[in-house]
Write a protein that holds these residues in place. Structure first.
Motif, PDB file in Angstrom:
ATOM      1  N   VAL A 105      -4.780  -4.730  -3.592  1.00 11.27           N
ATOM      2  CA  VAL A 105      -3.619  -4.608  -2.702  1.00 11.27           C
ATOM      3  C   VAL A 105      -3.281  -3.142  -2.459  1.00 11.27           C
ATOM      4  CG1 VAL A 105      -1.170  -5.100  -2.454  1.00 11.27           C
ATOM      5  CG2 VAL A 105      -2.693  -6.848  -3.373  1.00 11.27           C
ATOM      6  N   LEU A 106      -3.222  -2.348  -3.522  1.00 11.48           N
ATOM      7  CA  LEU A 106      -2.833  -0.945  -3.369  1.00 11.48           C
ATOM      8  C   LEU A 106      -3.879  -0.139  -2.613  1.00 11.48           C
ATOM      9  CD1 LEU A 106      -1.170  -0.053  -6.799  1.00 11.48           C
ATOM     10  CD2 LEU A 106      -0.073  -0.295  -4.571  1.00 11.48           C
ATOM     11  N   CYS A 107      -5.171  -0.367  -2.899  1.00 15.61           N
ATOM     12  CA  CYS A 107      -6.181   0.445  -2.221  1.00 15.61           C
ATOM     13  C   CYS A 107      -6.331   0.050  -0.760  1.00 15.61           C
ATOM     14  CB  CYS A 107      -7.512   0.368  -2.959  1.00 15.61           C
ATOM     15  SG  CYS A 107      -8.380  -1.195  -2.816  1.00 15.61           S
ATOM     16  N   VAL A 108      -6.105  -1.228  -0.418  1.00 13.18           N
ATOM     17  CA  VAL A 108      -6.138  -1.626   0.986  1.00 13.18           C
ATOM     18  C   VAL A 108      -4.970  -0.991   1.743  1.00 13.18           C
ATOM     19  CG1 VAL A 108      -5.813  -3.587   2.534  1.00 13.18           C
ATOM     20  CG2 VAL A 108      -7.427  -3.751   0.646  1.00 13.18           C
ATOM     21  N   LEU A 109      -3.794  -0.983   1.112  1.00  9.56           N
ATOM     22  CA  LEU A 109      -2.631  -0.360   1.755  1.00  9.56           C
ATOM     23  C   LEU A 109      -2.698   1.165   1.713  1.00  9.56           C
ATOM     24  CD1 LEU A 109       0.240  -2.650   0.384  1.00  9.56           C
ATOM     25  CD2 LEU A 109      -0.898  -2.765   2.608  1.00  9.56           C
ATOM     26  N   GLY A 110      -3.431   1.707   0.750  1.00 16.23           N
ATOM     27  CA  GLY A 110      -3.498   3.154   0.606  1.00 16.23           C
ATOM     28  C   GLY A 110      -4.770   3.772   1.106  1.00 16.23           C
ATOM     29  N   THR A 111      -5.452   3.105   2.029  1.00 16.08           N
ATOM     30  CA  THR A 111      -6.674   3.635   2.621  1.00 16.08           C
ATOM     31  C   THR A 111      -6.515   3.671   4.138  1.00 16.08           C
ATOM     32  OG1 THR A 111      -7.972   2.673   0.829  1.00 16.08           O
ATOM     33  CG2 THR A 111      -9.166   3.354   2.794  1.00 16.08           C
ATOM     34  N   ALA A 113      -8.740   3.688   6.338  1.00 17.81           N
ATOM     35  CA  ALA A 113      -9.707   2.826   7.024  1.00 17.81           C
ATOM     36  C   ALA A 113      -9.207   1.397   7.148  1.00 17.81           C
ATOM     37  CB  ALA A 113     -11.044   2.843   6.280  1.00 17.81           C
ATOM     38  N   THR A 114      -8.241   1.000   6.323  1.00 16.04           N
ATOM     39  CA  THR A 114      -7.754  -0.376   6.344  1.00 16.04           C
ATOM     40  C   THR A 114      -6.268  -0.490   6.641  1.00 16.04           C
ATOM     41  OG1 THR A 114      -7.431  -0.270   3.942  1.00 16.04           O
ATOM     42  CG2 THR A 114      -9.531  -1.157   4.727  1.00 16.04           C
ATOM     43  N   ASN A 115      -5.582   0.623   6.728  1.00 19.32           N
ATOM     44  CA  ASN A 115      -4.143   0.588   6.985  1.00 19.32           C
ATOM     45  C   ASN A 115      -3.777   1.718   7.933  1.00 19.32           C
ATOM     46  OD1 ASN A 115      -1.385   0.078   6.847  1.00 19.32           O
ATOM     47  ND2 ASN A 115      -1.112   1.314   5.021  1.00 19.32           N
ATOM     48  N   GLY A 116      -3.196   1.348   9.077  1.00 20.07           N
ATOM     49  CA  GLY A 116      -2.810   2.351  10.055  1.00 20.07           C
ATOM     50  C   GLY A 116      -1.354   2.739   9.998  1.00 20.07           C
ATOM     51  N   ASN A 117      -0.574   2.123   9.119  1.00 20.56           N
ATOM     52  CA  ASN A 117       0.845   2.436   8.991  1.00 20.56           C
ATOM     53  C   ASN A 117       1.003   3.608   8.035  1.00 20.56           C
ATOM     54  OD1 ASN A 117       3.646   2.406   8.185  1.00 20.56           O
ATOM     55  ND2 ASN A 117       3.783   0.379   9.124  1.00 20.56           N
ATOM     56  N   ALA A 118       1.500   4.738   8.545  1.00 17.85           N
ATOM     57  CA  ALA A 118       1.603   5.954   7.731  1.00 17.85           C
ATOM     58  C   ALA A 118       2.603   5.796   6.594  1.00 17.85           C
ATOM     59  CB  ALA A 118       1.993   7.140   8.613  1.00 17.85           C
ATOM     60  N   ALA A 119       3.723   5.115   6.843  1.00 15.74           N
ATOM     61  CA  ALA A 119       4.749   4.957   5.809  1.00 15.74           C
ATOM     62  C   ALA A 119       4.232   4.098   4.655  1.00 15.74           C
ATOM     63  CB  ALA A 119       6.006   4.346   6.412  1.00 15.74           C
ATOM     64  N   VAL A 120       3.613   2.965   4.992  1.00 11.76           N
ATOM     65  CA  VAL A 120       3.063   2.092   3.957  1.00 11.76           C
ATOM     66  C   VAL A 120       1.951   2.806   3.197  1.00 11.76           C
ATOM     67  CG1 VAL A 120       1.862  -0.087   3.536  1.00 11.76           C
ATOM     68  CG2 VAL A 120       3.685   0.023   5.247  1.00 11.76           C
ATOM     69  N   TYR A 121       1.154   3.574   3.915  1.00  9.62           N
ATOM     70  CA  TYR A 121       0.079   4.339   3.275  1.00  9.62           C
ATOM     71  C   TYR A 121       0.630   5.299   2.230  1.00  9.62           C
ATOM     72  CZ  TYR A 121      -3.504   7.961   2.824  1.00  9.62           C
ATOM     73  OH  TYR A 121      -4.401   8.878   2.329  1.00  9.62           O
ATOM     74  N   GLN A 122       1.683   6.039   2.581  1.00  9.12           N
ATOM     75  CA  GLN A 122       2.261   7.007   1.651  1.00  9.12           C
ATOM     76  C   GLN A 122       2.904   6.321   0.455  1.00  9.12           C
ATOM     77  OE1 GLN A 122       1.807  10.170   1.695  1.00  9.12           O
ATOM     78  NE2 GLN A 122       0.819  10.294   3.695  1.00  9.12           N
ATOM     79  N   VAL A 123       3.554   5.182   0.676  1.00  7.73           N
ATOM     80  CA  VAL A 123       4.170   4.447  -0.436  1.00  7.73           C
ATOM     81  C   VAL A 123       3.097   3.963  -1.406  1.00  7.73           C
ATOM     82  CG1 VAL A 123       5.451   2.370  -1.056  1.00  7.73           C
ATOM     83  CG2 VAL A 123       6.231   3.778   0.853  1.00  7.73           C
ATOM     84  N   ALA A 124       2.015   3.395  -0.879  1.00 10.60           N
ATOM     85  CA  ALA A 124       0.935   2.911  -1.734  1.00 10.60           C
ATOM     86  C   ALA A 124       0.292   4.050  -2.513  1.00 10.60           C
ATOM     87  CB  ALA A 124      -0.116   2.181  -0.897  1.00 10.60           C
ATOM     88  N   LYS A 168      -7.132   4.587  -6.978  1.00  8.65           N
ATOM     89  CA  LYS A 168      -7.530   5.879  -6.407  1.00  8.65           C
ATOM     90  C   LYS A 168      -9.044   5.917  -6.173  1.00  8.65           C
ATOM     91  CE  LYS A 168      -6.851  10.403  -5.669  1.00  8.65           C
ATOM     92  NZ  LYS A 168      -8.203  10.975  -5.753  1.00  8.65           N
ATOM     93  N   LEU A 169      -9.830   5.468  -7.144  1.00  6.98           N
ATOM     94  CA  LEU A 169     -11.280   5.497  -7.001  1.00  6.98           C
ATOM     95  C   LEU A 169     -11.756   4.552  -5.905  1.00  6.98           C
ATOM     96  CD1 LEU A 169     -12.280   5.518 -10.792  1.00  6.98           C
ATOM     97  CD2 LEU A 169     -12.225   7.463  -9.227  1.00  6.98           C
ATOM     98  N   TRP A 170     -11.182   3.357  -5.859  1.00  8.33           N
ATOM     99  CA  TRP A 170     -11.584   2.392  -4.834  1.00  8.33           C
ATOM    100  C   TRP A 170     -11.200   2.872  -3.437  1.00  8.33           C
ATOM    101  CZ3 TRP A 170     -11.134  -3.514  -6.050  1.00  8.33           C
ATOM    102  CH2 TRP A 170     -11.984  -3.835  -7.109  1.00  8.33           C
ATOM    103  N   SER A 171     -10.010   3.434  -3.293  1.00  8.32           N
ATOM    104  CA  SER A 171      -9.577   3.889  -1.969  1.00  8.32           C
ATOM    105  C   SER A 171     -10.479   5.004  -1.455  1.00  8.32           C
ATOM    106  CB  SER A 171      -8.123   4.356  -2.024  1.00  8.32           C
ATOM    107  OG  SER A 171      -7.972   5.446  -2.923  1.00  8.32           O
ATOM    108  N   GLU A 172     -10.900   5.905  -2.342  1.00 11.33           N
ATOM    109  CA  GLU A 172     -11.819   6.963  -1.912  1.00 11.33           C
ATOM    110  C   GLU A 172     -13.173   6.382  -1.515  1.00 11.33           C
ATOM    111  OE1 GLU A 172     -11.990   9.724  -5.104  1.00 11.33           O
ATOM    112  OE2 GLU A 172     -10.057  10.657  -4.614  1.00 11.33           O
ATOM    113  N   ALA A 173     -13.630   5.375  -2.254  1.00 10.21           N
ATOM    114  CA  ALA A 173     -14.899   4.741  -1.898  1.00 10.21           C
ATOM    115  C   ALA A 173     -14.806   4.028  -0.552  1.00 10.21           C
ATOM    116  CB  ALA A 173     -15.311   3.755  -2.992  1.00 10.21           C
ATOM    117  N   MET A 174     -13.677   3.395  -0.273  1.00 10.09           N
ATOM    118  CA  MET A 174     -13.506   2.684   0.992  1.00 10.09           C
ATOM    119  C   MET A 174     -13.360   3.638   2.165  1.00 10.09           C
ATOM    120  SD  MET A 174     -10.990  -0.358  -0.403  1.00 10.09           S
ATOM    121  CE  MET A 174     -10.752  -1.130   1.200  1.00 10.09           C
TER     122      MET A 174
END
Length: 277
Positions: A105-111, A113-124, A168-174
């Motif tokens: 959940v966190l890496c999808v919201l914090g990547t 490539a999978t999340n275009g919402n800047a606010a949600v991205y920063q929160v994640a 953090k590791l998964w989001s960088e890989a994605m």
């Protein structure tokens, strides 16, 4: 014949040395001076004193002499140690696998490539940074006060810390995945969930599994430290033997930990090799 060979053999030209200008030399000297100054400050701040180490050698000799030979009494030393090693393994296993849903959940919201919402991205990203910044020992102390002593507190502590680190590791890989398949699906009208399921995750799945196995290896070792603060496992027995000045029992438990870590490392390496393309 030799002349023919010499004519066909390309002549090796000397590689010209790269000339460094005064600016590059000055920058290198400045970086070196900063590093030296930082190490001097760190040496003083850490109160490093080699003289104290030399004077305390007799204490280390006494410690080692009391620890060798290890206590190999089956009951209760070896038997309790084997049971505690299993508990340590279960803590590391559950702390790794139970954190995977939260990590996804966190890496999808914090990547991006999978999340275009800047606010949600920063929160994640902020949540992942917080979970990663707080040591698992601190989480263990918090959960020990909530659920009491035992391995349950260690599992909860590893779930929190591992979610931040693995997120953090998964989001960088994605984010390093080739954007071509995702763009093709996007042009075809696929939604965000379809992009994640059919383009992003399949492209980086082997890398994600490898990171999970790596974190399992790390978490098994971390669960040993968590046992020192009352989270159960072999670390609890090590702490108890130190408090009772039974260093021979402590050495036995440390050897058991060594065997456990080697077994987990070999199994992780075997699975990674099987998953490698």
């Amino acid at each position: 014949m030799s002349a023919l060979v010499d004519e066909r053999t390309p002549e090796r030209m000397p590689v010209p040395r790269k000339r460094r200008g005064p600016r590059a030399i000055g920058m290198a000297a400045g970086i070196t001076a900063v590093l030296v100054a930082l190490h001097v400050a760190a040496w003083r701040g850490a109160e490093m004193d080699l003289g104290m180490l030399a004077e305390g050698w007799h204490g280390m000799v006494r410690f080692v002499s009391e620890a060798i030979p290890p206590d190999l009494t089956w009951d209760p030393v070896v038997k309790d140690g084997l049971d505690a090693c299993l508990v340590t393994l279960w803590i590391g296993l559950l702390g790794t696998t139970l954190s995977i849903p939260f990590t996804i959940v966190l890496c999808v919201l914090g990547t991006r490539a999978t999340n275009g919402n800047a606010a949600v991205y920063q929160v994640a990203r902020g949540i992942m940074s917080f979970l990663r910044a707080v040591p698992d020992v601190v989480f263990a102390l918090v959960f020990v006060t909530a659920v009491g002593l035992g391995p349950f507190a260690g599992v909860l502590a590893l779930i929190c810390n591992n979610t931040g680190v693995m997120g953090k590791l998964w989001s960088e890989a994605m984010e390093e995945v080739d954007d071509g398949p995702a763009q093709a699906l996007r042009i075809a009208g696929a939604g965000r969930t379809q992009l994640i399921a059919h383009a992003v995750l399949p492209a980086c799945l082997p890398q994600l599994v490898g990171l999970v196995l790596y974190r399992l290896d790390v978490n098994v070792r971390s669960s040993l430290v968590l046992g020192l603060v009352g989270a159960g496992g072999i670390g609890f027995l090590i702490n108890q033997s130190i408090q009772e000045f039974r260093f021979d029992q402590m050495l036995t438990y440390i050897l058991m930990v060594l065997v456990l870590v080697v077994i987990v490392d070999l199994l992780s390496s075997f699975v990674r090799r099987r998953l490698a393309p």
